[in-house]
Scaffold this motif. Structure first.
Motif, PDB file in Angstrom:
ATOM      1  N   UNK A   1     -12.771  -6.249   1.379  1.00  0.00           N
ATOM      2  CA  UNK A   1     -13.805  -6.017   0.368  1.00  0.00           C
ATOM      3  C   UNK A   1     -13.660  -4.583  -0.072  1.00  0.00           C
ATOM      4  N   UNK A   2     -13.421  -4.372  -1.357  1.00  0.00           N
ATOM      5  CA  UNK A   2     -13.138  -3.008  -1.811  1.00  0.00           C
ATOM      6  C   UNK A   2     -14.423  -2.211  -1.961  1.00  0.00           C
ATOM      7  N   UNK A   3     -14.306  -0.967  -2.402  1.00  0.00           N
ATOM      8  CA  UNK A   3     -15.445  -0.053  -2.434  1.00  0.00           C
ATOM      9  C   UNK A   3     -16.417  -0.331  -3.576  1.00  0.00           C
ATOM     10  N   UNK A   4     -16.098  -1.306  -4.402  1.00  0.00           N
ATOM     11  CA  UNK A   4     -17.055  -1.753  -5.413  1.00  0.00           C
ATOM     12  C   UNK A   4     -17.589  -3.142  -5.077  1.00  0.00           C
ATOM     13  N   UNK A   5     -17.339  -3.589  -3.835  1.00  0.00           N
ATOM     14  CA  UNK A   5     -17.883  -4.868  -3.384  1.00  0.00           C
ATOM     15  C   UNK A   5     -17.087  -6.076  -3.817  1.00  0.00           C
ATOM     16  N   UNK A   6     -15.870  -5.886  -4.328  1.00  0.00           N
ATOM     17  CA  UNK A   6     -15.058  -7.000  -4.800  1.00  0.00           C
ATOM     18  C   UNK A   6     -14.141  -7.491  -3.684  1.00  0.00           C
ATOM     19  N   UNK A   7     -13.942  -8.810  -3.616  1.00  0.00           N
ATOM     20  CA  UNK A   7     -13.036  -9.394  -2.632  1.00  0.00           C
ATOM     21  C   UNK A   7     -11.616  -9.361  -3.187  1.00  0.00           C
ATOM     22  N   UNK A   8     -10.676  -8.937  -2.348  1.00  0.00           N
ATOM     23  CA  UNK A   8      -9.295  -8.853  -2.790  1.00  0.00           C
ATOM     24  C   UNK A   8      -8.333  -9.124  -1.656  1.00  0.00           C
ATOM     25  N   UNK A   9      -7.098  -9.428  -2.024  1.00  0.00           N
ATOM     26  CA  UNK A   9      -6.019  -9.570  -1.065  1.00  0.00           C
ATOM     27  C   UNK A   9      -5.319  -8.221  -0.924  1.00  0.00           C
ATOM     28  N   UNK A  10      -5.024  -7.821   0.316  1.00  0.00           N
ATOM     29  CA  UNK A  10      -4.466  -6.501   0.591  1.00  0.00           C
ATOM     30  C   UNK A  10      -2.990  -6.609   0.961  1.00  0.00           C
ATOM     31  N   UNK A  11      -2.217  -5.654   0.425  1.00  0.00           N
ATOM     32  CA  UNK A  11      -0.789  -5.562   0.699  1.00  0.00           C
ATOM     33  C   UNK A  11      -0.483  -4.112   1.052  1.00  0.00           C
ATOM     34  N   UNK A  12       0.216  -3.903   2.169  1.00  0.00           N
ATOM     35  CA  UNK A  12       0.389  -2.573   2.726  1.00  0.00           C
ATOM     36  C   UNK A  12       1.854  -2.149   2.654  1.00  0.00           C
ATOM     37  N   UNK A  13       2.042  -0.879   2.292  1.00  0.00           N
ATOM     38  CA  UNK A  13       3.367  -0.255   2.321  1.00  0.00           C
ATOM     39  C   UNK A  13       3.291   0.951   3.243  1.00  0.00           C
TER      40      UNK A  13
END
Length: 341
Positions: free
Chosen positions: A282-294
């Motif tokens: 959940x991002x800092x604006x409250x939105x749900x997202x898929x995370x990808x890390x480098x």
């Protein structure tokens, strides 16, 4: 502060209509690169010292060609100082709004980036929404110095382009007591302030006739978009994944992507090496997202994408090693961008 800004404007060694600098105002990514450039200049005078990640790979690539309006850059530095003053009273320590790193939900399943790119391509079949020049972005950037604790400066920025190709830019300091709360809305045709923001700048810039990336419209297929982003970054060799993430930020700080451009960027990211799927956040604006890390040397970058249409929602950079001389610890967020449609 107004007097100091006026002195800076008068001291501008390059007229605003100089043909060499006809690409418009200094953008957010350029300000960050200028900051790195200035830090490197200081490091050359002090061997062995670095403002960021000493002895390690920096978060931003070394620019090959720099075209900056120095008066605007200096004004940006003053604006950062003003932010620190606005967020703290004269007799208090600077307010700290450092966000914690985004946390992946333990019960969430990772979605491969290739599958998400496929969703974006299906979502783009009807061509809606369409590409729009301008951006709305909320950022958190850590400011560091040798003799003061680091502070995180939360800022919200809205850029809108007008019919005559001029642009307006409104920059507001967000309230550190409420990190992540939007300060600007874009209802009924224009940005509107809410109570917890301080205006840092409100400017209108004359038309820019540049047809070079990122001012020119981005293409909507992955191959041409790769070339476009490479030119936008002034890099002569194929973009690394780290450079691609930087270039995506430059693109999103200039354009609000349409469905077809979202799909092209998602496909380009899916083809990049080293981006691994880690699950849902959940991002800092409250939105749900898929995370990808480098993972890089001494830092980690997390890309957050909309799980439905593949649009980029945010990009977070954290350090993974302690840097006690700068007051930075492993896990500290040094930079975060949240793009708002």
């Amino acid at each position: 502060m107004a007097d100091e800004l006026e002195l800076l404007r008068r001291a501008n060694p390059v007229p605003s209509d100089d043909s060499r600098f006809g690409e418009g105002p200094l953008g957010q990514e350029a300000e960050r690169r200028l900051d790195h450039l200035m830090a490197r200049a200081g490091d050359e005078r002090r061997p062995g010292r670095s403002r960021f990640l000493p002895g390690r790979t920096r978060l931003g690539p070394r620019p090959r060609r720099t075209r900056l309006v120095w008066a605007l850059a200096t004004t940006a530095v003053v604006a950062v100082t003003a932010t620190a003053l606005l967020l703290a009273g004269p007799s208090t320590t600077p307010a700290v709004a450092a966000p914690h790193p985004l946390v992946v939900r333990a019960d969430s399943a990772p979605v491969p980036l290739d599958r998400l790119a496929g969703r974006a391509e299906r979502d783009a079949e009807d061509g809606s929404p369409r590409l729009r020049k301008g951006t709305h972005v909320q950022t958190w950037s850590m400011g560091m110095s040798e003799d003061k604790p680091p502070i995180t400066l939360p800022v919200e920025r809205v850029v809108r382009w007008n019919a005559d190709d001029s642009q307006t830019e409104l920059v507001v300091a967000t309230d550190p007591r409420h990190p992540g709360r939007p300060v600007l809305t874009d209802e009924e045709g224009g940005p509107r302030l809410v109570d917890d923001g301080q205006v840092l700048s409100e400017q209108t810039f004359p038309p820019s006739w540049s047809d070079a990336p990122p001012q020119s419209p981005p293409p909507h297929d992955a191959t041409r978009l790769r070339d476009y982003l490479q030119e936008a970054q002034n890099i002569d060799t194929p973009l690394t994944t780290h450079e691609l993430l930087d270039a995506a930020g430059v693109l999103l700080n200039t354009w609000t992507l349409g469905a077809r451009e979202n799909a092209a960027l998602a496909r380009l990211l899916a083809d990049a090496k080293g981006l691994r799927s880690v699950g849902q956040v959940t991002d800092r604006l409250g939105r749900h997202g898929q995370a990808y890390v480098y993972d890089g040397t001494g830092y980690r970058r997390m890309l957050v994408m909309d799980p439905v249409n593949g649009a980029v929602l945010g990009l977070e950079s954290t350090v993974t090693v302690d840097q006690p001389e700068w007051g930075v610890e492993a896990g500290d967020v040094v930079d975060y961008n949240a793009w708002i449609r």
